[in-house]
Write an enzyme that holds these catalytic residues in place. Structure first.
Site, PDB file in Angstrom:
ATOM      1  N   LYS A   7      68.446   5.093 -31.788  1.00  0.00           N
ATOM      2  CA  LYS A   7      69.196   5.059 -33.053  1.00  0.00           C
ATOM      3  C   LYS A   7      68.744   3.914 -33.945  1.00  0.00           C
ATOM      4  O   LYS A   7      68.530   4.097 -35.150  1.00  0.00           O
ATOM      5  CB  LYS A   7      70.695   4.954 -32.760  1.00  0.00           C
ATOM      6  CG  LYS A   7      71.294   6.208 -32.150  1.00  0.00           C
ATOM      7  CD  LYS A   7      72.764   6.013 -31.797  1.00  0.00           C
ATOM      8  CE  LYS A   7      73.371   7.284 -31.225  1.00  0.00           C
ATOM      9  NZ  LYS A   7      74.795   7.110 -30.841  1.00  0.00           N
ATOM     10  N   ALA A  44      76.889   9.889 -35.477  1.00  0.00           N
ATOM     11  CA  ALA A  44      77.561  11.204 -35.518  1.00  0.00           C
ATOM     12  C   ALA A  44      77.786  11.637 -36.963  1.00  0.00           C
ATOM     13  O   ALA A  44      76.832  11.909 -37.683  1.00  0.00           O
ATOM     14  CB  ALA A  44      78.851  11.178 -34.723  1.00  0.00           C
TER      15      ALA A  44
END
Length: 815
Positions: free
Chosen positions: A682, A611
């Site tokens: 990720k 994030a």
């Protein structure tokens, strides 16, 4: 004595003419005036169209004449008392009848000679000056009308006649020596030969008329009244931030007017320059505004560049070949050919090798020029000594102008660098020894971007405007827009970044506003927008072609991720939290990175991992500084960490996953998180950013979710299956308690291998105390061997993800 000139917009209608009369009356109280007026706005164009139609045997020219007549009769009726109108209306109709007779002749003959064209075009000024003179007489008795054809004498070069200044100056001096009127109204633009045949001074010639009178009378000053507050640093219709120029030299004004500054007709300066008569550019609609003063008495200014101007519709013609090297007279022959065809050369550049000469002319002259040049060099072309001339059309010339540019190092580099960063390709360059002007030729479609980019760099305290095109306005998108609204003033004042949201789109609607969407009402604007269309979204961005454009993808949509290459190829930066592109096939990932470098368009995706945490940026800095990553251990899913931190004997797995969705921690489809796909993407992105080549299917995914749950096709079915398999999840929790461990979903990379899966983390492990929705990443590198580099913080949530996207946007602004 002062000379005033009022342009077409100033005398467009009766209402505007009343403003003009007020200005004239106010100024006439102090001194005598000569006032030159243009035709009513658009009338010259109408006359030209009527003549063209008549010569083409198109009877619709009569409708145009009727429109011209109506326009002038309506103005006269509004300006003159009814009791005075009869004779004046008859005079206007006689002039219109004369015009009709000429056009009828063109219709019958089927041709329009330059001489006849000049006569027809003169009717605009003849009508406007007559009406204005009569209207002025109603308020100022000591005013008269004088036909400028009796004062200004020219040769018979119809369309743009050359003034015979010796005779003209004498005629003007003689007339005004005996004239006692306080104000003299004259038509601009028109003149006559010594035989009394109508001629014109070229489009924009009303300025020239006023300047000729000013020079002949040694006037105190010349005032050009128009519809803007003087000359601007750039065309205000294209550059919204353009500012009026308070003072400017004759030379600077000539350079700017030559390169398309519409406020001033280039020849205007010539008659007043030697006599040092100041020129004021004033606004009819804001008469108290300062305007622009053009003179030799200019106070020093700090700005290097005084203005930026441009000429549209340019063609570059290049003549090249080995037969030109060292051969005297090649240039002379080229320019002689163009002169014989009456083609004006606007731009010239020649390499020192003498291998080629490049000239810029108007598009309208391109075909004639190409034919004439190839004909003149036919022998050399047939012998392969010179190539047929190369013609490139639809170009534009951009010019930086300013006295202070002289001997200033790095100015050209600054200009080229500014254009290059926005992918504006320079086709040709010219700079004279005076160093007062740097001109470049670019593609016409890039002119708006180029002008705004240069103006931003040279005139706006280097404030950088970022134009955002945002796709996806869900939870994260809403927070992103809120943050822009909140920080906009701070960024402008402190970082010199001006953010403007040009487009918004969700899955149903999209809305564009070139001037920037009002963020206070963006939701209603988007709700009433056009149907969402990814292809049209791209087409709109390409069509707008704005500087510093950024496409912001706040979706998790695979189809959207496939559009990135289209944006990058258009020099549009891409900022995305969508992980699909960077975790797709390695070749696609590398292609996007390569396109970013090739087209100088940043491609930033910090929010793909962690994030708002600076994880990817940290990896980039490690690699750039020469370090090498050997091992990565990470908890990369804020949503899974939230779920396992809150999953206990009091909260079922089903309920915790539901709550994570409500809090906005999971993807819209929670299976993406719970299946491990999201974490695998990720860690794959971190591996690739660390310099390794890997595909997603090389990552071992140890799923803790039953296959039955993953096979569901809707969220409702998925949550039902979680309830059905509650015992499976309770067993996992009991096993963690038995091992005195905590459950963490861990991603690992070491020795070229990667895996993701649920692990039992003991108390002495750095991951054990990871709370809430936090992420943690450990990097083991050449420099961080025993103690890894650790990054930890909130890794999920709309606000932190939005802040990460925002940070990437600001990074682009700081480049």
């Amino acid at each position: 004595m002062k000379i005033l000139k009022f342009g077409g917009t100033s005398v467009a209608n009766a209402e505007n003419i009343k403003l003009v009369l007020d200005i004239i009356i106010n100024k006439s109280q102090d001194e005598k005036l000569v006032v030159a007026v243009s035709a009513f706005s658009k009338v010259t164009d109408l006359l030209q169209l009527a003549a063209s139609k008549a010569a083409s045997n198109d009877e619709s020219f009569k409708d145009i004449v009727a429109e011209i007549e109506k326009k002038h009769l309506e103005a006269l009726k509004q300006l003159i008392p009814v009791s005075e109108q009869s004779g004046l209306l008859s005079h206007i109709k006689r002039i219109i009848n004369h015009l009709e007779t000429l056009l009828d002749g063109c219709f019958l003959l089927g041709e329009l000679s330059p001489r006849t064209s000049d006569i027809i075009l003169s009717f605009g000024e003849l009508l406007s000056s007559y009406i204005i003179a009569e209207a002025l007489k109603q308020k100022l008795k000591n005013s008269i009308y004088k036909d400028s054809r009796e004062l200004i004498k020219t040769n018979n070069h119809f369309g743009k006649a050359a003034v015979n200044f010796e005779i003209t100056n004498q005629l003007i001096a003689d007339f005004f020596a005996s004239n006692t009127a306080q104000v003299v109204i004259i038509p601009g633009f028109i003149a006559s030969t010594l035989d009394g045949i109508n001629t014109t001074l070229g489009r924009g010639g009303s300025d020239y008329t006023a300047a000729i009178i000013a020079g002949a009378l040694n006037a105190e000053q010349l005032e050009i009244w128009t519809d803007v507050n003087g000359m601007y640093t750039a065309n205000p219709k294209i550059v919204k931030q353009a500012q009026p120029i308070a003072t400017i030299s004759y030379q600077e004004a000539m350079e700017l007017s030559h390169f398309g500054a519409k406020v001033l007709y280039p020849p205007t300066i010539q008659p007043v320059l030697k006599k040092n008569i100041p020129i004021y550019i004033k606004n009819t609609f804001e008469p108290t505004a300062e305007g622009t003063l053009i003179s030799n008495n200019i106070t020093p200014h700090t700005s290097l560049v005084k203005g930026i101007s441009h000429i549209d519709c340019i063609t570059l013609i290049t003549l090249e070949g080995s037969g030109m090297i060292g051969v005297a007279g090649s240039s002379k022959r080229l320019f002689e050919v163009l002169s014989n065809e009456n083609i004006n050369v606007i731009f010239i550049t020649q390499a020192s090798s003498e291998h080629s000469i490049c000239i810029g002319i108007l598009n309208s002259d391109a075909e004639t020029a190409e034919t004439a040049i190839n004909s003149a060099f036919q022998l050399e072309i047939s012998q392969n000594k010179i190539d047929p001339c190369i013609v490139e059309q639809n170009l534009c010339i951009i010019a930086l102008v300013g006295e202070n540019m002289k001997n200033h190092q790095g100015l050209s580099g600054r200009m080229f660098s500014t254009l290059g960063k926005n992918n504006v390709n320079i086709r040709a360059i010219a700079q004279g020894a005076s160093e007062r002007n740097i001109s470049v030729v670019i593609n016409e479609r890039d002119v708006k971007k180029a002008l705004n980019t240069l103006h931003e760099n040279f005139f706006e305290e280097n404030t950088k405007q970022l134009n955002l095109f945002v796709m996806g306005v869900g939870n994260v998108g809403e927070k992103f827009i809120e943050q822009i609204q909140q920080q906009k003033k701070f960024l402008r004042d402190n970082l010199k970044i001006n953010l403007r949201v040009i487009a918004l789109s969700n899955s149903r609607k999209m809305h564009f506003d070139e001037d920037g969407i009002s963020l206070k009402e963006w939701q209603s604007l988007l709700a009433n927008g056009e149907a969402a269309d990814k292809e049209q979204f791209i087409a709109n961005i390409k069509s707008l072609n704005l500087r510093n454009s950024i496409f912001v993808d706040i979706t998790a949509n695979e189809e959207v991720s496939k559009t990135y290459e289209h944006y990058l190829k258009q020099n549009v930066a891409v900022v995305t939290c969508n992980k699909i592109a960077c975790s797709s096939a390695y070749d696609n990932y590398k292609n996007l990175k390569n396109l970013s470098r090739k087209y100088n368009a940043p491609f930033l995706f910090e929010t793909n991992v962690g994030a708002g945490l600076p994880i990817i940026d940290t990896v980039k800095n490690l690699i750039a500084s020469g370090d090498k990553v050997h091992k990565i251990q990470a908890v990369l899913s804020g949503s899974l960490n939230f779920i396992f931190n809150n999953f206990n004997e009091n909260n079922t797995f089903h309920n915790v996953v539901k709550e994570a969705g409500i809090q906005g921690f999971t993807e819209p489809d929670p299976k993406i998180d719970l299946s491990g796909i999201d974490v695998a993407r990720k860690i794959l992105i971190l591996i690739r950013e660390s310099g390794y080549k890997m595909e997603i299917d090389a990552i071992e995914n140890e799923s803790f979710i039953p296959a039955e749950c993953l096979a569901t096709t809707t969220n409702e079915a998925f949550f039902e299956s979680l309830q059905k398999n509650a015992a499976h999840f309770e067993d996992i929790h009991k096993e963690a308690l038995a091992k005195d461990s905590r459950l963490k979903y861990v991603a690992q990379f070491e020795n070229g291998k990667a895996s993701v899966g649920l692990q039992f983390i003991p108390k002495d492990h750095p991951f054990y105390n990871l709370e809430g929705k936090d992420n943690i990443v450990l990097f083991y590198t050449d420099r961080y061997v025993d103690q890894p580099l650790l990054i930890k913080g909130a890794g999920a949530g709309a606000a932190v993800t939005a802040s990460g996207i925002f940070a990437d946007v600001i990074r682009i602004g700081n480049v």
